[in-house]
Motif scaffolding. Structure first.
Motif, PDB file in Angstrom:
ATOM      1  N   THR A   3       0.926  -1.372   0.147  1.00 43.54           N
ATOM      2  CA  THR A   3       0.050   0.098  -0.221  1.00 43.54           C
ATOM      3  C   THR A   3       0.838   1.253   0.160  1.00 43.54           C
ATOM      4  O   THR A   3       1.851   1.281   0.797  1.00 43.54           O
ATOM      5  N   PHE A   4       0.644   2.261  -1.053  1.00 40.76           N
ATOM      6  CA  PHE A   4       1.507   3.254  -1.242  1.00 40.76           C
ATOM      7  C   PHE A   4       0.639   4.463  -0.145  1.00 40.76           C
ATOM      8  O   PHE A   4      -0.387   4.597  -0.417  1.00 40.76           O
ATOM      9  N   THR A   5       1.319   5.281   0.456  1.00 36.54           N
ATOM     10  CA  THR A   5       0.673   6.589   1.001  1.00 36.54           C
ATOM     11  C   THR A   5       1.510   7.672   0.339  1.00 36.54           C
ATOM     12  O   THR A   5       2.344   7.732  -0.104  1.00 36.54           O
ATOM     13  N   VAL A   6       0.517   8.877   0.336  1.00 43.60           N
ATOM     14  CA  VAL A   6       1.077  10.159  -0.202  1.00 43.60           C
ATOM     15  C   VAL A   6       2.153  10.618   1.022  1.00 43.60           C
ATOM     16  O   VAL A   6       1.832  11.101   1.948  1.00 43.60           O
ATOM     17  N   PRO A   7       3.229  10.748   0.340  1.00 42.61           N
ATOM     18  CA  PRO A   7       4.361  11.474   1.353  1.00 42.61           C
ATOM     19  C   PRO A   7       4.017  12.940   1.918  1.00 42.61           C
ATOM     20  O   PRO A   7       3.612  13.785   0.764  1.00 42.61           O
ATOM     21  N   PRO A  31      -0.706  18.126  -5.642  1.00 41.46           N
ATOM     22  CA  PRO A  31      -1.475  17.061  -6.169  1.00 41.46           C
ATOM     23  C   PRO A  31      -0.695  15.799  -5.693  1.00 41.46           C
ATOM     24  O   PRO A  31       0.560  15.564  -5.550  1.00 41.46           O
ATOM     25  N   ASN A  32      -1.540  14.803  -5.195  1.00 41.06           N
ATOM     26  CA  ASN A  32      -1.021  13.677  -4.695  1.00 41.06           C
ATOM     27  C   ASN A  32      -0.138  12.766  -5.685  1.00 41.06           C
ATOM     28  O   ASN A  32       0.861  12.490  -5.406  1.00 41.06           O
ATOM     29  N   LEU A  33      -0.298  12.982  -6.790  1.00 43.56           N
ATOM     30  CA  LEU A  33       0.445  12.174  -7.735  1.00 43.56           C
ATOM     31  C   LEU A  33       1.951  12.959  -8.002  1.00 43.56           C
ATOM     32  O   LEU A  33       3.111  12.153  -7.699  1.00 43.56           O
ATOM     33  N   TYR A  34       2.012  14.170  -7.758  1.00 43.80           N
ATOM     34  CA  TYR A  34       3.220  14.819  -7.695  1.00 43.80           C
ATOM     35  C   TYR A  34       4.098  14.618  -6.173  1.00 43.80           C
ATOM     36  O   TYR A  34       5.161  14.312  -6.366  1.00 43.80           O
ATOM     37  N   ALA A  35       3.241  14.738  -5.414  1.00 38.59           N
ATOM     38  CA  ALA A  35       3.648  14.287  -4.083  1.00 38.59           C
ATOM     39  C   ALA A  35       4.450  12.921  -4.063  1.00 38.59           C
ATOM     40  O   ALA A  35       5.545  12.586  -3.513  1.00 38.59           O
ATOM     41  N   THR A  36       3.614  11.799  -4.725  1.00 37.62           N
ATOM     42  CA  THR A  36       4.247  10.592  -4.669  1.00 37.62           C
ATOM     43  C   THR A  36       5.675  10.496  -5.580  1.00 37.62           C
ATOM     44  O   THR A  36       6.428   9.838  -5.400  1.00 37.62           O
ATOM     45  N   ILE A  37       5.675  11.350  -6.728  1.00 38.35           N
ATOM     46  CA  ILE A  37       7.157  11.421  -7.336  1.00 38.35           C
ATOM     47  C   ILE A  37       8.064  11.714  -6.263  1.00 38.35           C
ATOM     48  O   ILE A  37       9.217  11.431  -6.532  1.00 38.35           O
ATOM     49  N   ALA A  38       7.907  12.502  -5.184  1.00 42.38           N
ATOM     50  CA  ALA A  38       8.656  13.118  -4.486  1.00 42.38           C
ATOM     51  C   ALA A  38       9.453  11.944  -3.606  1.00 42.38           C
ATOM     52  O   ALA A  38      10.153  12.192  -2.651  1.00 42.38           O
ATOM     53  N   TYR A  77      -6.731   8.627 -11.857  1.00 43.47           N
ATOM     54  CA  TYR A  77      -6.193   9.777 -11.299  1.00 43.47           C
ATOM     55  C   TYR A  77      -6.074  10.788 -12.558  1.00 43.47           C
ATOM     56  O   TYR A  77      -6.500  11.950 -12.374  1.00 43.47           O
ATOM     57  N   CYS A  78      -5.322  10.417 -13.590  1.00 43.06           N
ATOM     58  CA  CYS A  78      -4.983  11.280 -14.734  1.00 43.06           C
ATOM     59  C   CYS A  78      -6.323  11.789 -15.543  1.00 43.06           C
ATOM     60  O   CYS A  78      -6.539  12.827 -15.883  1.00 43.06           O
ATOM     61  N   GLN A  79      -7.175  10.941 -15.742  1.00 47.38           N
ATOM     62  CA  GLN A  79      -8.288  11.114 -16.346  1.00 47.38           C
ATOM     63  C   GLN A  79      -9.195  12.085 -15.573  1.00 47.38           C
ATOM     64  O   GLN A  79      -9.625  13.321 -16.080  1.00 47.38           O
ATOM     65  N   SER A  80      -9.246  12.232 -14.125  1.00 54.22           N
ATOM     66  CA  SER A  80      -9.815  13.112 -13.234  1.00 54.22           C
ATOM     67  C   SER A  80      -9.175  14.505 -13.330  1.00 54.22           C
ATOM     68  O   SER A  80      -9.776  15.292 -13.489  1.00 54.22           O
ATOM     69  N   ALA A  81      -7.768  14.481 -13.305  1.00 54.16           N
ATOM     70  CA  ALA A  81      -6.940  15.749 -13.226  1.00 54.16           C
ATOM     71  C   ALA A  81      -7.319  16.459 -14.695  1.00 54.16           C
ATOM     72  O   ALA A  81      -7.552  17.652 -14.552  1.00 54.16           O
ATOM     73  N   HIS A  82      -7.352  15.640 -15.889  1.00 56.46           N
ATOM     74  CA  HIS A  82      -7.266  16.294 -16.960  1.00 56.46           C
ATOM     75  C   HIS A  82      -8.702  16.845 -17.572  1.00 56.46           C
ATOM     76  O   HIS A  82      -8.807  17.554 -18.276  1.00 56.46           O
ATOM     77  N   PRO A 167      -4.634   7.973  -3.539  1.00 51.24           N
ATOM     78  CA  PRO A 167      -5.880   8.693  -3.626  1.00 51.24           C
ATOM     79  C   PRO A 167      -5.984   9.724  -4.873  1.00 51.24           C
ATOM     80  O   PRO A 167      -5.356  10.512  -4.903  1.00 51.24           O
ATOM     81  N   VAL A 168      -7.134   9.777  -5.433  1.00 52.91           N
ATOM     82  CA  VAL A 168      -7.425  10.922  -6.474  1.00 52.91           C
ATOM     83  C   VAL A 168      -7.978  11.851  -5.656  1.00 52.91           C
ATOM     84  O   VAL A 168      -8.715  11.786  -4.938  1.00 52.91           O
ATOM     85  N   ASP A 169      -7.356  13.169  -6.013  1.00 45.72           N
ATOM     86  CA  ASP A 169      -7.556  14.520  -5.006  1.00 45.72           C
ATOM     87  C   ASP A 169      -8.282  15.581  -6.099  1.00 45.72           C
ATOM     88  O   ASP A 169      -8.001  16.639  -6.026  1.00 45.72           O
ATOM     89  N   PHE A 170      -8.937  14.884  -7.136  1.00 49.22           N
ATOM     90  CA  PHE A 170      -9.531  15.806  -8.094  1.00 49.22           C
ATOM     91  C   PHE A 170     -11.135  15.074  -8.102  1.00 49.22           C
ATOM     92  O   PHE A 170     -11.118  13.913  -7.852  1.00 49.22           O
ATOM     93  N   PRO A 171     -12.016  15.841  -8.601  1.00 50.22           N
ATOM     94  CA  PRO A 171     -13.301  15.377  -8.735  1.00 50.22           C
ATOM     95  C   PRO A 171     -12.999  14.138  -9.604  1.00 50.22           C
ATOM     96  O   PRO A 171     -12.684  14.185 -10.757  1.00 50.22           O
ATOM     97  N   VAL A 172     -13.684  12.848  -9.326  1.00 49.82           N
ATOM     98  CA  VAL A 172     -13.270  11.711  -9.977  1.00 49.82           C
ATOM     99  C   VAL A 172     -14.162  11.558 -11.221  1.00 49.82           C
ATOM    100  O   VAL A 172     -15.093  11.808 -11.301  1.00 49.82           O
ATOM    101  N   ALA A 173     -13.185  11.167 -12.135  1.00 48.42           N
ATOM    102  CA  ALA A 173     -13.932  11.055 -13.745  1.00 48.42           C
ATOM    103  C   ALA A 173     -15.040   9.976 -13.627  1.00 48.42           C
ATOM    104  O   ALA A 173     -14.658   9.061 -13.147  1.00 48.42           O
TER     105      ALA A 173
END
Length: 180
Positions: A3-7, A31-38, A77-82, A167-173
């Motif tokens: 399980t991955f958590t957002v840093p 954004p959670n996905l950017y945080a995950t890249i960190a 995630y990316c569908q929701s963000a875009h 977790p998706v942190d945008f309105p879910v597509a």
């Protein structure tokens, strides 16, 4: 399965903390996905430089590519963000739905969406007729290179989310039953 958590800001490298602060100031959140890249001490800076580099594609074209690639790669995630970013770049809900199904009303954009979809689903290969149609719509060799770079940018993010399921942190597509 892991399980991955957002840093959080406190646990990432100092350079990433600075980037978190910049993102917080510019976007109002990280954004959670950017945080995950960190998780990578150098990954976030490297990725943002790549993502924000100049391109021959317009912002609308980039968003259309981002959305269709995310749809083909089934990245929630990316569908929701875009969907959010697409609206910010002037697309209507109807146009965004169309793009997610692999089409666009505008002939030039339609060709771009179809080619991006084909390249993505065929892992770098494309139907020769779609490539020819792309050039017939006025796109250039430069545009083709930038399209491939845009696809690679989005594919990396799609893969990161598809693997980590953060977790998706945008309105879910809304889910679409589309087969590519």
């Amino acid at each position: 399965m892991r399980t991955f958590t957002v840093p959080t800001r406190e646990v990432v490298a100092p350079k990433n903390q600075e980037i978190f602060d910049q993102l917080q100031k510019a976007l109002g959140f990280v954004p959670n996905l950017y945080a995950t890249i960190a998780y990578s001490a150098n990954g976030l800076e490297r990725f943002l430089a790549y993502q924000n580099a100049k391109t021959s594609l317009t912002n609308k074209e980039k968003e259309a590519v981002n959305l269709i690639v995310s749809q083909v790669n089934n990245c929630e995630y990316c569908q929701s963000a875009h969907l959010v970013l697409g609206k910010m770049n002037g697309f209507t809900d109807e146009q965004l739905f169309e793009i997610r199904t692999g089409k666009a009303t505008d002939a030039k954009l339609n060709t771009l969406v179809q080619l991006a979809s084909d390249i993505t689903k065929n892992r770098g290969y494309a139907t020769p007729e779609l490539v020819e149609a792309f050039f017939n719509q006025g796109y250039t060799n430069e545009n083709l290179v930038d399209l491939i770079l845009q696809i690679s940018d989005k594919t990396a993010m799609n893969y990161l989310h598809n693997l980590t399921k953060i977790p998706v942190d945008f309105p879910v597509a809304p889910k679409l039953e589309v087969t590519f």
